[in-house]
Design a protein around this motif. Sequence first.
Motif, PDB file in Angstrom:
ATOM      1  N   ALA A 119       0.835  -1.207   0.000  1.00 53.99           N
ATOM      2  CA  ALA A 119       0.000   0.000   0.000  1.00 53.99           C
ATOM      3  C   ALA A 119       0.868   1.255   0.000  1.00 53.99           C
ATOM      4  N   LEU A 120       1.931   1.263   0.812  1.00 51.59           N
ATOM      5  CA  LEU A 120       2.834   2.421   0.846  1.00 51.59           C
ATOM      6  C   LEU A 120       3.550   2.602  -0.488  1.00 51.59           C
ATOM      7  N   ALA A 121       3.925   1.501  -1.116  1.00 49.43           N
ATOM      8  CA  ALA A 121       4.614   1.579  -2.404  1.00 49.43           C
ATOM      9  C   ALA A 121       3.710   2.175  -3.464  1.00 49.43           C
ATOM     10  N   TRP A 122       2.457   1.756  -3.481  1.00 46.98           N
ATOM     11  CA  TRP A 122       1.534   2.301  -4.484  1.00 46.98           C
ATOM     12  C   TRP A 122       1.177   3.757  -4.197  1.00 46.98           C
ATOM     13  N   ALA A 123       1.156   4.133  -2.900  1.00 49.42           N
ATOM     14  CA  ALA A 123       0.960   5.545  -2.563  1.00 49.42           C
ATOM     15  C   ALA A 123       2.142   6.370  -3.063  1.00 49.42           C
ATOM     16  N   LEU A 124       3.347   5.826  -2.929  1.00 49.05           N
ATOM     17  CA  LEU A 124       4.540   6.504  -3.438  1.00 49.05           C
ATOM     18  C   LEU A 124       4.488   6.636  -4.957  1.00 49.05           C
ATOM     19  N   GLN A 125       4.006   5.610  -5.637  1.00 47.11           N
ATOM     20  CA  GLN A 125       3.854   5.686  -7.096  1.00 47.11           C
ATOM     21  C   GLN A 125       2.920   6.827  -7.489  1.00 47.11           C
ATOM     22  N   ALA A 126       1.798   6.926  -6.770  1.00 48.65           N
ATOM     23  CA  ALA A 126       0.837   7.992  -7.083  1.00 48.65           C
ATOM     24  C   ALA A 126       1.460   9.363  -6.860  1.00 48.65           C
ATOM     25  N   TRP A 127       2.235   9.514  -5.794  1.00 47.07           N
ATOM     26  CA  TRP A 127       2.918  10.781  -5.512  1.00 47.07           C
ATOM     27  C   TRP A 127       3.947  11.073  -6.596  1.00 47.07           C
ATOM     28  N   ALA A 128       4.714  10.069  -6.981  1.00 46.52           N
ATOM     29  CA  ALA A 128       5.750  10.264  -7.996  1.00 46.52           C
ATOM     30  C   ALA A 128       5.149  10.649  -9.345  1.00 46.52           C
ATOM     31  N   ALA A 129       3.938  10.166  -9.630  1.00 52.13           N
ATOM     32  CA  ALA A 129       3.294  10.481 -10.904  1.00 52.13           C
ATOM     33  C   ALA A 129       2.797  11.921 -10.958  1.00 52.13           C
ATOM     34  N   ARG A 130       2.653  12.551  -9.791  1.00 60.12           N
ATOM     35  CA  ARG A 130       2.070  13.890  -9.741  1.00 60.12           C
ATOM     36  C   ARG A 130       3.066  14.985  -9.355  1.00 60.12           C
ATOM     37  N   ARG A 131       4.131  14.616  -8.650  1.00 56.68           N
ATOM     38  CA  ARG A 131       5.044  15.635  -8.139  1.00 56.68           C
ATOM     39  C   ARG A 131       6.495  15.221  -8.400  1.00 56.68           C
ATOM     40  N   PRO A 132       7.348  16.180  -8.839  1.00 56.69           N
ATOM     41  CA  PRO A 132       8.784  15.880  -9.013  1.00 56.69           C
ATOM     42  C   PRO A 132       9.442  15.396  -7.726  1.00 56.69           C
ATOM     43  N   ALA A 133       9.022  15.966  -6.609  1.00 58.91           N
ATOM     44  CA  ALA A 133       9.599  15.533  -5.332  1.00 58.91           C
ATOM     45  C   ALA A 133       9.290  14.060  -5.084  1.00 58.91           C
ATOM     46  N   GLY A 134       8.085  13.635  -5.428  1.00 56.05           N
ATOM     47  CA  GLY A 134       7.718  12.239  -5.279  1.00 56.05           C
ATOM     48  C   GLY A 134       8.563  11.348  -6.160  1.00 56.05           C
ATOM     49  N   GLN A 135       8.890  11.803  -7.368  1.00 59.12           N
ATOM     50  CA  GLN A 135       9.728  11.012  -8.266  1.00 59.12           C
ATOM     51  C   GLN A 135      11.137  10.883  -7.714  1.00 59.12           C
ATOM     52  N   ARG A 136      11.636  11.954  -7.117  1.00 57.17           N
ATOM     53  CA  ARG A 136      12.987  11.890  -6.526  1.00 57.17           C
ATOM     54  C   ARG A 136      13.024  10.901  -5.367  1.00 57.17           C
ATOM     55  N   VAL A 137      11.987  10.944  -4.538  1.00 55.94           N
ATOM     56  CA  VAL A 137      11.924   9.998  -3.425  1.00 55.94           C
ATOM     57  C   VAL A 137      11.824   8.565  -3.944  1.00 55.94           C
ATOM     58  N   SER A 138      11.013   8.365  -4.986  1.00 52.60           N
ATOM     59  CA  SER A 138      10.852   7.033  -5.572  1.00 52.60           C
ATOM     60  C   SER A 138      12.180   6.505  -6.114  1.00 52.60           C
TER      61      SER A 138
END
Length: 323
Positions: A171-190
């Motif tokens: 669940a946390l991994a898929w939440a991270l995917q959703a964040w990465a798809a919407r925000r550059p910061a999320g992609q960096r964390v991913s």
Amino acid sequence: MEHHQVAIYLVAMALGGLLGWLAPDAGPGLEHAINPVLGALLFVTFPQVPAAELVRSLRDGRFLTAALVVNFVVVPSVVAAMFTSLPADQAVRVGVLLVLLCPCVDYVIVFSGLAGGSSRRLLAATPLLLVAQMLLLPGFLYVFMGSGLADVVDAGPFVEAFAVLIVIPLALAWALQAWAARRPAGQRVSDAVTTAMVPLMAATLVTVVASQVPQLGDSLPDVAAVVPFYVAFLVVMAFAGKAVARLFRLGAPAGRAIVFTGATRNSLVVLPLALALPDSLAVAAVVVVTQTLVEVLGMVVYVRVVPRLVPAGKPAPPEPAVP
């Protein structure tokens, strides 16, 4: 690290063995660290499985069916054939069953990729394999060990392990995917999370081996007796996996992935289940860890042998594109 990960894992196991031998009193504390380290390892593995890709992977019927057949039909048959030859000790037999009946979901992806196997297909199949093994394992244990095992095995740790090691990290991994798809910061964390897989795998191996070495004690002969069975399992499953891949007419990358998923076992994820067994079955955890040691060495051989066993021939069907 990715280019040298096999050597890193071997060094990690050696360090874990040395730590367990030099500081046996640290064993109980390290046991408590196993679940958090495993949960972190699976969390950094799951972001490589896009949620949308999982839905599309369900249409890859031949590969998924082959993965289910090799893991939940062929493997139990192989285990049944060798079961009566195992040491009579109930704890040893429970440990062997726990580890051999559950397919790997973490470093199998790494080793399969090193041998030219389809890592993407294995990644997408991971949630299905996890759910299937958790649902089928109690039934397999009943078939092999009888109803008497139900008196000593509590279902609670199975449910807890599934929630802590699978549901929450996924669940946390898929939440991270959703964040990465919407925000550059999320992609960096991913991206940063993905690079942590090899160090976390090494940390997991150190923790697991170091925590179990002090438990060997007088059980060393019984534990050593299962090593030939683990080696034989790897040899048999190499050819059995190839036969299943051929039966389903899979291309070389998918076929190699089937060989690896049939041979590699889920020792790290089932270890918490073994640790939750009563004291009378405590040796089961050491038996599980022993399989890890044999298997990692076996994977070094597999990486070289499987490409020859399943050579490239006709091009495999194209894999689904990552969204």
